[in-house]
Design an enzyme around this catalytic site. Structure first.
Site, PDB file in Angstrom:
ATOM      1  N   GLY A  26     -15.113  58.969  39.661  1.00  0.00           N
ATOM      2  CA  GLY A  26     -14.133  59.989  40.047  1.00  0.00           C
ATOM      3  C   GLY A  26     -12.727  59.417  40.088  1.00  0.00           C
ATOM      4  O   GLY A  26     -12.510  58.230  39.833  1.00  0.00           O
ATOM      5  N   THR A  28     -10.770  58.907  42.627  1.00  0.00           N
ATOM      6  CA  THR A  28     -10.518  57.941  43.703  1.00  0.00           C
ATOM      7  C   THR A  28     -11.191  56.612  43.366  1.00  0.00           C
ATOM      8  O   THR A  28     -10.558  55.543  43.480  1.00  0.00           O
ATOM      9  CB  THR A  28     -11.034  58.486  45.056  1.00  0.00           C
ATOM     10  OG1 THR A  28     -10.694  59.881  45.156  1.00  0.00           O
ATOM     11  CG2 THR A  28     -10.412  57.744  46.221  1.00  0.00           C
ATOM     12  N   ALA A  82     -15.766  61.029  47.487  1.00  0.00           N
ATOM     13  CA  ALA A  82     -16.578  62.163  47.968  1.00  0.00           C
ATOM     14  C   ALA A  82     -15.783  63.443  47.781  1.00  0.00           C
ATOM     15  O   ALA A  82     -14.551  63.423  47.710  1.00  0.00           O
ATOM     16  CB  ALA A  82     -16.950  61.985  49.429  1.00  0.00           C
ATOM     17  N   ASP A  83     -16.497  64.548  47.709  1.00  0.00           N
ATOM     18  CA  ASP A  83     -15.833  65.856  47.632  1.00  0.00           C
ATOM     19  C   ASP A  83     -15.550  66.398  49.025  1.00  0.00           C
ATOM     20  O   ASP A  83     -14.554  67.089  49.233  1.00  0.00           O
ATOM     21  CB  ASP A  83     -16.711  66.818  46.823  1.00  0.00           C
ATOM     22  CG  ASP A  83     -16.914  66.288  45.421  1.00  0.00           C
ATOM     23  OD1 ASP A  83     -15.922  66.161  44.701  1.00  0.00           O
ATOM     24  OD2 ASP A  83     -18.059  65.946  45.068  1.00  0.00           O
ATOM     25  N   LYS A  93     -21.190  65.141  47.532  1.00  0.00           N
ATOM     26  CA  LYS A  93     -20.735  64.420  46.347  1.00  0.00           C
ATOM     27  C   LYS A  93     -21.273  65.111  45.093  1.00  0.00           C
ATOM     28  O   LYS A  93     -22.129  65.954  45.177  1.00  0.00           O
ATOM     29  CB  LYS A  93     -21.228  62.968  46.387  1.00  0.00           C
ATOM     30  CG  LYS A  93     -20.448  62.135  47.400  1.00  0.00           C
ATOM     31  CD  LYS A  93     -20.866  60.660  47.415  1.00  0.00           C
ATOM     32  CE  LYS A  93     -20.897  59.999  46.088  1.00  0.00           C
ATOM     33  NZ  LYS A  93     -19.636  60.071  45.335  1.00  0.00           N
ATOM     34  N   GLY A  95     -19.055  66.296  42.517  1.00  0.00           N
ATOM     35  CA  GLY A  95     -18.046  67.089  41.803  1.00  0.00           C
ATOM     36  C   GLY A  95     -17.769  66.524  40.416  1.00  0.00           C
ATOM     37  O   GLY A  95     -17.491  67.257  39.473  1.00  0.00           O
ATOM     38  N   GLY A  96     -17.905  65.208  40.293  1.00  0.00           N
ATOM     39  CA  GLY A  96     -17.691  64.550  38.994  1.00  0.00           C
ATOM     40  C   GLY A  96     -18.970  64.439  38.183  1.00  0.00           C
ATOM     41  O   GLY A  96     -18.980  63.840  37.107  1.00  0.00           O
ATOM     42  N   GLU A 102     -25.149  58.077  41.692  1.00  0.00           N
ATOM     43  CA  GLU A 102     -24.432  57.683  42.909  1.00  0.00           C
ATOM     44  C   GLU A 102     -25.395  57.537  44.083  1.00  0.00           C
ATOM     45  O   GLU A 102     -25.267  56.629  44.893  1.00  0.00           O
ATOM     46  CB  GLU A 102     -23.354  58.718  43.244  1.00  0.00           C
ATOM     47  CG  GLU A 102     -22.178  58.649  42.290  1.00  0.00           C
ATOM     48  CD  GLU A 102     -21.186  59.789  42.434  1.00  0.00           C
ATOM     49  OE1 GLU A 102     -20.053  59.626  41.981  1.00  0.00           O
ATOM     50  OE2 GLU A 102     -21.545  60.850  42.990  1.00  0.00           O
ATOM     51  N   LYS A 120     -10.201  65.616  51.931  1.00  0.00           N
ATOM     52  CA  LYS A 120     -11.672  65.563  51.846  1.00  0.00           C
ATOM     53  C   LYS A 120     -12.351  65.587  53.214  1.00  0.00           C
ATOM     54  O   LYS A 120     -13.557  65.797  53.302  1.00  0.00           O
ATOM     55  CB  LYS A 120     -12.111  64.311  51.089  1.00  0.00           C
ATOM     56  CG  LYS A 120     -11.488  64.129  49.705  1.00  0.00           C
ATOM     57  CD  LYS A 120     -11.984  65.173  48.752  1.00  0.00           C
ATOM     58  CE  LYS A 120     -11.469  65.007  47.342  1.00  0.00           C
ATOM     59  NZ  LYS A 120     -11.880  63.808  46.654  1.00  0.00           N
TER      60      LYS A 120
HETATM   61  C1  5RP Z   1     -18.608  62.192  41.388  1.00  0.00           C
HETATM   62  C2  5RP Z   1     -18.318  62.230  42.837  1.00  0.00           C
HETATM   63  C3  5RP Z   1     -16.951  61.901  43.264  1.00  0.00           C
HETATM   64  O1  5RP Z   1     -16.998  60.847  44.168  1.00  0.00           O
HETATM   65  C4  5RP Z   1     -16.352  63.101  43.907  1.00  0.00           C
HETATM   66  O2  5RP Z   1     -16.441  64.180  43.006  1.00  0.00           O
HETATM   67  C5  5RP Z   1     -14.891  62.876  44.293  1.00  0.00           C
HETATM   68  O3  5RP Z   1     -14.131  62.749  43.141  1.00  0.00           O
HETATM   69  P1  5RP Z   1     -12.579  62.514  43.182  1.00  0.00           P
HETATM   70  O4  5RP Z   1     -12.379  61.148  43.755  1.00  0.00           O
HETATM   71  O5  5RP Z   1     -12.142  62.625  41.748  1.00  0.00           O
HETATM   72  O6  5RP Z   1     -11.965  63.603  44.035  1.00  0.00           O
HETATM   73  O7  5RP Z   1     -19.154  62.503  43.668  1.00  0.00           O
HETATM   74  O8  5RP Z   1     -19.892  62.656  41.116  1.00  0.00           O
END
Ligand code: 5RP
Length: 222
Positions: A26, A28, A82-83, A93, A95-96, A102, A120
């Site tokens: 992701g 972050t 994390a989302d 989690k 979102g990516g 993970e 978040k």
């Molecule tokens: C990917 C994830 C990511 O950690 C989560 O989506 C947060 O992403 P970002 O740092 O881009 O906000 O779980 O599967």
């Protein structure tokens, strides 16, 4: 300042020489991998396991030594995004799209540090639609069973086609709005045949590092 980078830089300070490190996925986790790459150039000696093909590619391009689970007993420390995260360090989690890898990496890690910006941190999990990774075969029936748990499920679409994970599965994003019993919901979802795993990470994170634009970090401990 970029809050995500601030949180990532703080997390990197917990990495020690000769550790095996889990690399998240992701925007972050991107900063975490960049920072580790820099430390490796400066002489840090670590081995790493990545949670997605894109994180693995990024790590390799920075000279980070990537290994497989066959080569280790346990991961010392994983740093991931994390989302959503609550103060008990329970998470949403995926979102990516990397939630299954993970969770495999997280559940084989001695420590899981979650890095995030302030957006978040939530009082209650569930505003972010919960990602569920499902087998492609019979996904329509799996979606119906997810719907029966009280959510509005939606097949994830990427550029007008169904999104396919690194593991060759689909993702169904489930809008619950507010999750009352995260641990119970986690188990109910994972008991549906066709579900690989869901994005609720319960009792896995050991530290949550929130970065802000002023360059400060706040750490929540388990
Ligand atoms: C990917 C994830 C990511 O950690 C989560 O989506 C947060 O992403 P970002 O740092 O881009 O906000 O779980 O599967």
């Amino acid at each position: 300042m970029d809050s995500k980078k601030i949180a990532a830089d703080k997390a990197i300070s917990f990495i020690e020489n000769n550790m095996t490190v889990g690399l998240g996925t992701g925007t972050t986790a991107y900063w975490d991998i960049e920072g580790i790459g820099q430390k490796v150039k400066e002489g840090l000696k670590i081995k790493a396991i990545a949670t997605s093909k894109r994180s693995e590619d990024q790590a390799r391009s920075l000279g980070i030594h990537i290994i497989s689970f066959a080569e280790i007993a346990q991961i010392d420390l994983t740093i991931d995004g994390a989302d959503e995260a609550d103060k008990n360090l329970n998470l949403i989690k995926g979102g990516g799209g990397a939630l299954l890898r993970e969770k495999i990496v997280a559940s084989n890690s001695r420590q899981l540090i979650i890095i995030a910006d302030e957006s978040k941190l939530v009082k209650k999990l569930g505003k972010f639609p919960l990602p569920v990774e499902v087998a492609i075969f019979g996904w329509e029936k799996t979606l119906e069973k997810l719907s029966a748990l009280g959510c509005t499920p939606k097949l994830r679409i990427d550029k007008s086609a169904a999104y396919i994970t690194d593991n060759g599965n689909y993702i169904i994003d489930c809008s619950f709005n507010e999750i009352q019993d995260a641990a119970g919901l986690h188990d109910a979802i994972n008991s549906i045949t066709g579900v690989m795993d869901n994005g609720l990470f319960i009792n896995l994170a050991t530290k949550l590092i929130i970065g802000n634009e002023a360059g400060e970090t706040k750490i929540f401990y388990k």
